[in-house]
Design a protein around this motif. Structure first.
Motif, PDB file in Angstrom:
ATOM      1  N   ILE A  71      -3.357 -89.421 -29.726  1.00 19.02           N
ATOM      2  CA  ILE A  71      -2.116 -89.269 -28.960  1.00 19.02           C
ATOM      3  C   ILE A  71      -2.475 -88.708 -27.598  1.00 19.02           C
ATOM      4  O   ILE A  71      -3.181 -87.709 -27.512  1.00 19.02           O
ATOM      5  CB  ILE A  71      -1.126 -88.341 -29.677  1.00 19.02           C
ATOM      6  CG1 ILE A  71      -0.865 -88.870 -31.086  1.00 19.02           C
ATOM      7  CG2 ILE A  71       0.170 -88.233 -28.900  1.00 19.02           C
ATOM      8  CD1 ILE A  71       0.242 -88.157 -31.803  1.00 19.02           C
ATOM      9  N   TYR A  72      -2.032 -89.376 -26.564  1.00 21.88           N
ATOM     10  CA  TYR A  72      -2.394 -88.925 -25.221  1.00 21.88           C
ATOM     11  C   TYR A  72      -1.200 -88.950 -24.305  1.00 21.88           C
ATOM     12  O   TYR A  72      -0.198 -89.601 -24.573  1.00 21.88           O
ATOM     13  CB  TYR A  72      -3.517 -89.793 -24.654  1.00 21.88           C
ATOM     14  CG  TYR A  72      -3.160 -91.254 -24.484  1.00 21.88           C
ATOM     15  CD1 TYR A  72      -3.178 -92.123 -25.569  1.00 21.88           C
ATOM     16  CD2 TYR A  72      -2.801 -91.767 -23.247  1.00 21.88           C
ATOM     17  CE1 TYR A  72      -2.839 -93.450 -25.420  1.00 21.88           C
ATOM     18  CE2 TYR A  72      -2.465 -93.104 -23.086  1.00 21.88           C
ATOM     19  CZ  TYR A  72      -2.495 -93.940 -24.172  1.00 21.88           C
ATOM     20  OH  TYR A  72      -2.160 -95.266 -24.033  1.00 21.88           O
ATOM     21  N   LYS A  73      -1.325 -88.182 -23.242  1.00 20.57           N
ATOM     22  CA  LYS A  73      -0.304 -88.120 -22.223  1.00 20.57           C
ATOM     23  C   LYS A  73      -0.826 -88.909 -21.035  1.00 20.57           C
ATOM     24  O   LYS A  73      -1.926 -88.648 -20.560  1.00 20.57           O
ATOM     25  CB  LYS A  73      -0.076 -86.653 -21.857  1.00 20.57           C
ATOM     26  CG  LYS A  73       1.211 -86.385 -21.160  1.00 20.57           C
ATOM     27  CD  LYS A  73       1.527 -84.896 -21.140  1.00 20.57           C
ATOM     28  CE  LYS A  73       2.720 -84.633 -20.260  1.00 20.57           C
ATOM     29  NZ  LYS A  73       3.962 -85.281 -20.704  1.00 20.57           N
ATOM     30  N   ARG A  74      -0.061 -89.888 -20.580  1.00 17.92           N
ATOM     31  CA  ARG A  74      -0.544 -90.707 -19.475  1.00 17.92           C
ATOM     32  C   ARG A  74      -0.551 -89.881 -18.200  1.00 17.92           C
ATOM     33  O   ARG A  74       0.460 -89.273 -17.843  1.00 17.92           O
ATOM     34  CB  ARG A  74       0.357 -91.923 -19.289  1.00 17.92           C
ATOM     35  CG  ARG A  74       0.274 -92.871 -20.440  1.00 17.92           C
ATOM     36  CD  ARG A  74       0.420 -94.294 -20.026  1.00 17.92           C
ATOM     37  NE  ARG A  74       1.644 -94.592 -19.316  1.00 17.92           N
ATOM     38  CZ  ARG A  74       2.090 -95.824 -19.125  1.00 17.92           C
ATOM     39  NH1 ARG A  74       1.400 -96.841 -19.606  1.00 17.92           N
ATOM     40  NH2 ARG A  74       3.199 -96.045 -18.480  1.00 17.92           N
ATOM     41  N   SER A  75      -1.658 -89.902 -17.496  1.00 23.80           N
ATOM     42  CA  SER A  75      -1.753 -89.018 -16.340  1.00 23.80           C
ATOM     43  C   SER A  75      -0.876 -89.486 -15.187  1.00 23.80           C
ATOM     44  O   SER A  75      -0.513 -88.694 -14.339  1.00 23.80           O
ATOM     45  CB  SER A  75      -3.203 -88.866 -15.906  1.00 23.80           C
ATOM     46  OG  SER A  75      -3.865 -90.096 -15.962  1.00 23.80           O
ATOM     47  N   ALA A  90       0.275 -84.245 -29.749  1.00 21.79           N
ATOM     48  CA  ALA A  90      -1.059 -84.607 -29.273  1.00 21.79           C
ATOM     49  C   ALA A  90      -2.060 -83.530 -29.658  1.00 21.79           C
ATOM     50  O   ALA A  90      -3.194 -83.821 -30.048  1.00 21.79           O
ATOM     51  CB  ALA A  90      -1.043 -84.801 -27.764  1.00 21.79           C
TER      52      ALA A  90
END
Ligand code: HEM
Ligand code: SF4
Ligand code: SF4
Lengths: 554, 243
Positions: A199-203, A191
């Motif tokens: 590209i993300y990290k789901r919170s 990411a």
């Protein structure tokens, strides 16, 4: 303290038989499309071995993950933001398709269409990249089971670190399987390498995903990930990666790889962690401290202060409950047997492993010793340099002590439980030797060896109440008049009383019951409607087929 | 000035620019999934690593040069104390170097597209058309510069072409300015208009999303799954896209 929840996995390597079922089912679910022929979100590699893609662990070559700069700050090993943008036109560290392997198919049609001839026609391999006939010379698991051992295995970057002169003596080689998926890191370098922020990290659950609509094909994430678990779809020009089967875990089902694992060795659960301390923990100077640093970021779900902070952060109660029952937390903290893969990459990986005791046991039994005797095992764990050193390079940045401690616990469990199984008195000194109680050993045995489904997977459902309502709106029934009180409504007194259950929900529960039940006879008893959409081929449910002899009746 | 001039230097530019702008809006709304460089580096790296930076750095300098030459009026540079001669020398030297780099890079890229098997297989008809128009525009531009300045005695486009270009944006187009320009310049401008018109429908869209935001955003992006779904277009009423 900023509490976040993270879905995590632990794999118990002693139980992996290297059957590749996980890889195949994952591929069928996610990457059986053009452009992803070479992609295995889940792969199983034989260690020692080169891995997939070849020698991906050699970060001097591939420069994945993070490193510390001269001021002790984290920086991407492949270079900072400006350097990334200046090398965007041609990524100097991009693996080629040959580093994975050139996917192929066979000319099956030849078998049928070949004219009559003296020799049997053969199906020749054809490259799926060029369409030309090809010679197969590598694959995702070419060195499976140490195939090509003395020639191929020495190129294993981990083996090279352990010792300069390990000759892979084929007779005495140790071997185990390492199933790998994306680590869904707390500090993901994929990411961080993505120029467009796709590209993300789901919170909510920490799953790392690629937004297919925002990815622009700059292909920097492929370089950024030290585990090489972001893949470039060469047809669509977009990056793709393991999704932790989010459509499944959102409804409380384990990932496909876990569900189908023959060894039943995968555990899934929630970990709470302090997001504010991730960068600090990933920046400790000594590689060997990273394991403890990462553990210190994870929070104790029983601690009232943590629970309060988690509530304040909006984490729902059922998630907190799941965090308290998390098999992951137990394996890492209570039993202390799980270790992260390559903590030295500083991405804070969240798929952890219970290192295999089998290389040690195999040596013992191979030399005529009792491989289940605590004394023998403890002695061998202390004496066997090569397997321990190798495991340490994989799981603890080269520090043999944590690996030794884990193996001693596994060994203690083995001999403690043997005494019980043979009807002998339990020997508490075995448990005490590894800092556990007899009850603790038995609990660990229950989780590791019995590994009941509901204890292996403690997955809270996602909270999407509103989304589900919307779905009901869309899929609830075919008739727009079927709202409460509307003319299409049958009411509680007629056929199909009450609000209709949305098809999706009905299908989901019916299928879940069938997949979990192992009784074929009962399979006809699906709850709710049976139609061609939710019929899975098992049995002959009522109402789907005409009754036998129906003809005569009518 | 005749009707043809009006068509070429008034109608065509507006059509091209409208298509360029609306085309991008349309593409962004309906085809975000197709918005990508479609990198072919997995197939071949050696030639790409020479050709692509050569081309891209070249074309970016060329782009900057065009902005300098077309957008900034001559009076401004003169007010800043840059003599016509100094400007001319810098523009021609820099422009020629960048142009040659661009052309060389493009040649390598096209050669690679044609000769490397997997890359050729992955080349669409759309790509071929784009390459043809792009190559023509670049060759004509370079030819115009070289002919006018090195072979000929120099041509001050900043008194004709540049004011015409700006006049389009003032909505007071003056086709007469352009009608008098040398043929190569006129052809170059026309090919550029064609390039702009097809731009939104080719892989060239990647330029508009050049990732400059990377320099300032935090490394790790967090996003909630409840955020508005980012489908290619807004979901129809009552429908929740699967996610
Ligand atoms: C600053 C903006 C730009 C960036 C960051 C950029 C980046 C890229 C990248 C990453 C590729 C993929 C190369 C590969 O791996 O195959 C590419 C390809 C390409 N770009 Fe750009 N680009 C930019 C601007 C432009 C402009 C202004 C043009 C042309 C007018 C252009 C024309 C092309 C062409 C023709 C290709 C295809 C090359 C090939 O594979 O044959 N780009 N660009
Ligand atoms: S393992 Fe997964 S989350 Fe970690 S850097 Fe690689 S792709 Fe990203
Ligand atoms: S399915 Fe399970 S046992 Fe088989 S290779 Fe995968 S992880 Fe190992």
């Amino acid at each position: 303290m900023r509490v976040m929840a993270q879905l995590a996995m632990v794999m118990n390597l002693d139980k992996c038989i290297g059957c590749h079922t996980c890889s195949v089912t994952c591929k069928q679910a996610w990457t059986n499309r053009a452009g992803t022929e070479y992609v295995w979100f889940n792969n199983v590699e034989t260690r020692p071995g080169q891995g997939y893609p070849r020698t991906y662990q050699d970060q001097d070559k591939w420069k994945g993950g993070w490193e510390l700069n001269s001021r002790g700050r984290l920086k991407l090993k492949a270079g900072g933001r400006l350097k990334k943008l200046f090398s965007i036109f041609a990524n100097p560290l991009m693996p080629s398709i040959q580093d994975y392997y050139e996917p192929w198919t066979y000319d099956y049609d030849r078998l049928f269409s070949a004219p009559m001839q003296a020799d049997t026609p053969v199906a020749r391999p054809r490259s799926l990249i060029t369409g030309e006939p090809t010679k197969i010379s590598w694959s995702a698991n070419w060195d499976d089971n140490l195939a090509g051992g003395p020639e191929l295995a020495p190129a294993d970057p981990v083996l090279r670190k352990v010792s300069d002169q390990v000759k892979l003596d084929f007779e005495n080689a140790f071997m185990f399987y390492l199933p790998r998926i994306c680590e869904h890191c707390l500090n993901p370098s994929c990411a961080s390498s993505c120029p467009s922020g796709a590209i993300y990290k789901r919170s909510e659950d920490g799953i790392v995903l690629v937004d297919q609509d925002r990815c622009r094909g700059w292909r920097m994430c492929v370089t950024g990930c030290p585990y090489k678990k972001v893949y470039f779809n060469h047809r669509t020009g977009k990056a793709e990666k393991c999704t932790f089967c989010f459509p499944r875990v959102e409804v409380g089902l384990p990932t496909v790889c876990s569900e189908t694992c023959v060894g039943r060795l995968r555990y899934i659960g929630i970990i709470l962690y302090d997001a504010d301390r991730v960068t600090e923990a990933a920046s400790v100077a000594d590689d060997k401290e990273l394991l403890e640093a990462q553990k210190s970021v994870m929070l104790d779900p029983h601690d009232p202060a943590v629970i309060d902070a988690a509530r304040a952060a909006g984490i729902p109660e059922d998630w907190l409950e799941a965090a308290r029952n998390s098999p992951i937390h137990k394996l890492i903290f209570e039993f202390g047997v799980a270790l992260p893969l390559h903590p030295e990459y500083r991405t804070m990986p969240m798929v952890w492993y219970i290192p295999p005791l089998s290389p040690v046991v195999d040596v013992l039994s191979g030399t005529g010793h009792d491989g289940e005797d605590a004394g023998n095992l403890f002695g061998a764990i202390d004496a066997l340099r090569i397997p321990i050193g190798y495991l340490a390079e994989l799981f603890t940045a080269g520090d043999p002590e944590p690996v030794r401690a884990v193996l001693r616990r596994l060994a203690a469990m083995r001999s403690y439980m043997r005494r019980l199984n043979l009807g002998q008195e339990p020997d508490e000194s075995i448990a005490a030797a590894v800092g556990m109680t007899g009850q603790g050993v038995q609990d660990m045995h229950r989780l590791l060896a019995i590994a009941a489904y509901d204890e292996r997977y403690v997955i809270p459902k996602a909270h999407a109440e509103q989304g589900a309502q919307l779905e009901e709106l869309a899929l609830g029934s075919g008739c727009s008049l079927d709202y409460e009180g509307g003319p299409g409504m049958n009411g509680p007194f007629g056929e199909a009383s009450g609000m209709p259950a949305p098809i999706a929900v009905e299908n989901f529960h019916a299928l879940k019951e069938r997949q979990r039940g192992d009784d074929l006879d009962d399979a006809g008893e699906l709850r709710g409607r049976v139609n061609l959409l939710n019929w899975d081929g098992k049995g002959t449910p009522d109402g789907l087929f005409p009754k036998n002899g129906k003809k005569e009746e009518s | 000035m005749n009707a043809l001039d009006v068509v070429l230097w008034v109608v065509a530019p507006y059509v091209a620019l409208t298509v360029f702008v609306l085309g991008h809006v349309w593409r962004y709304r309906y085809d975000k999934f197709g918005w990508t460089t479609r990198s072919s580096q997995m197939y071949e790296s050696r030639l790409l690593r020479i050709g692509s930076p050569l081309f891209h750095f070249g074309i970016l300098v060329v782009l900057l040069g065009h902005i300098g030459g077309l957008v900034i009026p001559k009076s401004w540079t003169e007010a800043a104390g840059v003599s016509e001669h100094a400007y001319h020398v810098v523009a021609v030297v820099l422009g020629t170097i960048a142009g040659v780099a661009t052309l060389g890079g493009l040649a390598i890229l096209i050669y690679r597209r044609r000769t490397v098997g997997p890359v050729f297989t992955a080349t669409t008809r759309n790509d071929k058309l784009m390459y043809a128009v792009l190559a023509v525009a670049i060759v004509l531009g370079l030819a115009a510069t070289v002919m006018a300045n090195i072979v000929g005695g120099g041509y001050d486009y900043r008194t004709t072409i540049s004011p015409w270009f700006r006049s389009i944006f003032y909505f007071q187009p003056d086709p007469a300015l352009m009608a008098g320009a040398p043929l190569l310049f006129r052809l170059h401008a026309l090919s550029a208009l064609l390039l702009f018109a097809i731009w939104p429908f080719t892989r060239l869209v990647h330029m508009l999303t050049a990732p400059v935001g990377y320099l300032t955003r935090p490394y790790v992006v967090y996003r909630s799954r409840d955020e508005q779904p980012t489908g290619s277009r807004a979901p129809r009423r009552g429908w929740e896209p699967s996610r």
